[in-house]
Design a protein around this motif. Structure first.
Motif, mmCIF file in Angstrom:
data_model
loop_
_atom_site.group_PDB
_atom_site.id
_atom_site.type_symbol
_atom_site.label_atom_id
_atom_site.label_comp_id
_atom_site.label_asym_id
_atom_site.label_seq_id
_atom_site.Cartn_x
_atom_site.Cartn_y
_atom_site.Cartn_z
ATOM 1 N N ALA A 34 3.386 31.373 0.104
ATOM 2 C CA ALA A 34 2.549 31.241 1.296
ATOM 3 C C ALA A 34 3.504 31.032 2.459
ATOM 4 O O ALA A 34 4.151 29.996 2.545
ATOM 5 C CB ALA A 34 1.606 30.052 1.159
ATOM 6 N N ASP A 42 -1.704 27.049 2.630
ATOM 7 C CA ASP A 42 -1.391 26.970 1.208
ATOM 8 C C ASP A 42 0.088 26.619 1.048
ATOM 9 O O ASP A 42 0.873 26.678 1.988
ATOM 10 C CB ASP A 42 -1.662 28.311 0.523
ATOM 11 C CG ASP A 42 -3.138 28.535 0.251
ATOM 12 O OD1 ASP A 42 -3.909 27.556 0.292
ATOM 13 O OD2 ASP A 42 -3.516 29.680 0.002
ATOM 14 N N HIS A 166 -6.478 23.804 -3.326
ATOM 15 C CA HIS A 166 -5.203 24.483 -3.579
ATOM 16 C C HIS A 166 -5.061 24.801 -5.066
ATOM 17 O O HIS A 166 -5.398 23.992 -5.917
ATOM 18 C CB HIS A 166 -4.028 23.610 -3.120
ATOM 19 C CG HIS A 166 -3.999 23.418 -1.636
ATOM 20 N ND1 HIS A 166 -3.658 24.420 -0.760
ATOM 21 C CD2 HIS A 166 -4.285 22.345 -0.869
ATOM 22 C CE1 HIS A 166 -3.730 23.972 0.475
ATOM 23 N NE2 HIS A 166 -4.114 22.715 0.439
ATOM 24 N N ASP A 168 -2.074 26.913 -5.910
ATOM 25 C CA ASP A 168 -0.824 27.665 -5.834
ATOM 26 C C ASP A 168 0.059 27.479 -7.067
ATOM 27 O O ASP A 168 0.643 28.433 -7.579
ATOM 28 C CB ASP A 168 -0.058 27.267 -4.564
ATOM 29 C CG ASP A 168 -0.990 27.229 -3.356
ATOM 30 O OD1 ASP A 168 -1.496 28.300 -2.977
ATOM 31 O OD2 ASP A 168 -1.218 26.133 -2.822
#
Length: 178
Positions: A34, A42, A166, A168
């Motif tokens: 990101a 992010d 989130h 990620d």
């Protein structure tokens, strides 16, 4: 949180044992990038895993930070020098549209070359993509360095997937599973 409704279960997170630390590992790294340092953006996530001779995946390190393109490039090169991974997986569009040209220049400048494997995220949704790592974890095939400073935030994100804001780290972990 009621584990009957979670994607991952606490029991899925096995610890790396002392005898595991002596094993030779072939490293793989996957990243979910990101490119923004804004507070609500992010995170860029890098998951570093090594596979031992018995096929166990050892999650040795996780990096989760908000980074600009230069910091991402420097992180990729530093991880390459540290772990010498067989493959470094990054989403194809993140490489081609964001950091690819700059990364290529930095590889030439530093004489550090990364075997980038372009990942194709459009093949399936996040939940489907994470099925392979979920199955591997349920089978007892993944071990984690639970003593590491990154671990608790990582486990917390996994335990709230896919409902959390989130995901990620889960995305990067899922790519290792694939």
């Amino acid at each position: 949180m009621d584990e009957s409704s979670t994607y991952f279960r606490k029991a899925d997170f096995l610890s790396i044992r002392e005898e595991d630390k002596k094993k030779k590992l072939n490293y793989y790294i996957a990243a979910d990038l990101a490119i923004s340092e804004k507070e609500r953006a992010d995170w860029s996530a890098f998951v570093i895993g090594g596979v031992d001779e018995d096929g166990f995946l050892h999650i040795k390190n996780v990096i989760r930070e908000r980074m600009d393109g230069l910091t991402i490039t420097n992180t990729i090169l530093a991880l390459q020098r540290l772990y010498d991974p067989i493959v470094f997986g990054v989403e194809e569009t993140q490489i081609s549209k964001a950091i690819g040209p700059f990364l290529n220049l930095e590889m030439m400048r530093t004489n550090t070359f990364v075997s980038i494997y372009p990942l194709k995220p459009y093949r399936s949704d996040k939940i489907t993509r994470a099925r392979s790592i979920q199955a591997r974890m349920r089978a007892g095939g993944v071990k984690f360095d639970k003593s590491a400073d990154w671990y608790q935030i990582f486990e917390d994100e996994c335990m709230t997937f896919p409902r959390a804001r989130h995901d990620d780290q889960v995305d990067a972990l899922a790519y290792l599973g694939l």
